[in-house]
Design a protein around this motif. Structure first.
Motif, PDB file in Angstrom:
ATOM      1  N   ASP A   5      19.352  14.437  53.934  1.00  0.00           N
ATOM      2  CA  ASP A   5      18.960  15.788  53.547  1.00  0.00           C
ATOM      3  C   ASP A   5      18.453  16.523  54.781  1.00  0.00           C
ATOM      4  OD1 ASP A   5      19.481  14.737  51.055  1.00  0.00           O
ATOM      5  OD2 ASP A   5      17.385  14.474  50.534  1.00  0.00           O
ATOM      6  N   ARG A   9      20.064  21.610  52.394  1.00  0.00           N
ATOM      7  CA  ARG A   9      21.073  21.002  51.521  1.00  0.00           C
ATOM      8  C   ARG A   9      20.764  19.521  51.351  1.00  0.00           C
ATOM      9  NH1 ARG A   9      26.866  22.599  53.770  1.00  0.00           N
ATOM     10  NH2 ARG A   9      27.326  22.379  51.588  1.00  0.00           N
ATOM     11  N   TYR A  10      21.233  19.001  50.250  1.00  0.00           N
ATOM     12  CA  TYR A  10      21.159  17.557  50.048  1.00  0.00           C
ATOM     13  C   TYR A  10      22.285  16.912  50.837  1.00  0.00           C
ATOM     14  CZ  TYR A  10      17.867  18.541  46.317  1.00  0.00           C
ATOM     15  OH  TYR A  10      16.784  18.963  45.629  1.00  0.00           O
ATOM     16  N   THR A  14      22.403  11.369  49.185  1.00  0.00           N
ATOM     17  CA  THR A  14      21.729  11.882  47.993  1.00  0.00           C
ATOM     18  C   THR A  14      22.754  12.337  46.960  1.00  0.00           C
ATOM     19  OG1 THR A  14      19.836  12.593  49.310  1.00  0.00           O
ATOM     20  CG2 THR A  14      20.093  13.612  47.152  1.00  0.00           C
ATOM     21  N   ARG A  15      23.768  13.049  47.404  1.00  0.00           N
ATOM     22  CA  ARG A  15      24.802  13.530  46.473  1.00  0.00           C
ATOM     23  C   ARG A  15      25.593  12.371  45.862  1.00  0.00           C
ATOM     24  NH1 ARG A  15      26.583  19.258  47.620  1.00  0.00           N
ATOM     25  NH2 ARG A  15      24.959  20.056  48.980  1.00  0.00           N
ATOM     26  N   HIS A  18      23.458  10.688  43.290  1.00  0.00           N
ATOM     27  CA  HIS A  18      23.335  11.569  42.119  1.00  0.00           C
ATOM     28  C   HIS A  18      24.568  11.466  41.222  1.00  0.00           C
ATOM     29  CE1 HIS A  18      22.497  15.170  39.754  1.00  0.00           C
ATOM     30  NE2 HIS A  18      23.766  15.466  39.948  1.00  0.00           N
ATOM     31  N   TRP A  19      25.755  11.665  41.800  1.00  0.00           N
ATOM     32  CA  TRP A  19      26.962  11.697  40.983  1.00  0.00           C
ATOM     33  C   TRP A  19      27.379  10.314  40.474  1.00  0.00           C
ATOM     34  CZ3 TRP A  19      27.899  15.759  38.517  1.00  0.00           C
ATOM     35  CH2 TRP A  19      27.561  16.998  39.042  1.00  0.00           C
TER      36      TRP A  19
END
Length: 115
Positions: A5, A9-10, A14-15, A18-19
């Protein structure tokens, strides 16, 4: 795009966490919905058969995500000011709490049943 990060923005990690977790949670909820709607069927047996393994994976990913989030705490984009920012924060904390409590209780239940 950066791995970590950056305050605006992440990052990719992290993304990805998350997904991946969102997809696995969707799998869990869909499987239980299929079980309730269809009842006993081969598709239900397959889907429900993955429930425990996916739950353990989600718990492990939650712990990884928590460590990653704490390590990047100062670098994370801030929530929006005002009501919606606080609502987002409370919603996220509630989801994280549930993602920790639900599989933990399931593990305790399974350990207590002698399986």
């Amino acid at each position: 795009m950066r791995w970590a990060d950056d305050g605006f923005r992440y990052g990719l990690i992290t993304r990805a966490l998350h997904w991946l977790m969102a997809g696995l949670l969707a799998w869990q909820f869909t499987g239980m919905a299929v079980k309730l709607i269809v009842g006993r069927a081969p598709i239900t047996a397959f889907w429900v058969g993955t429930h425990k393994d996916i739950g353990l994976l989600l718990l492990a990913l939650l712990l990884i995500r928590a460590v990653w989030g704490l390590a990047n705490l100062k670098l994370r984009p801030p929530h929006q000011p005002g009501f919606w920012g606080r609502a987002a924060l409370v919603g996220h904390l509630t989801l994280y709490g549930l993602m920790l409590v639900v599989p933990s209780l399931a593990l305790l239940r399974q350990i207590g049943s002698g399986r």
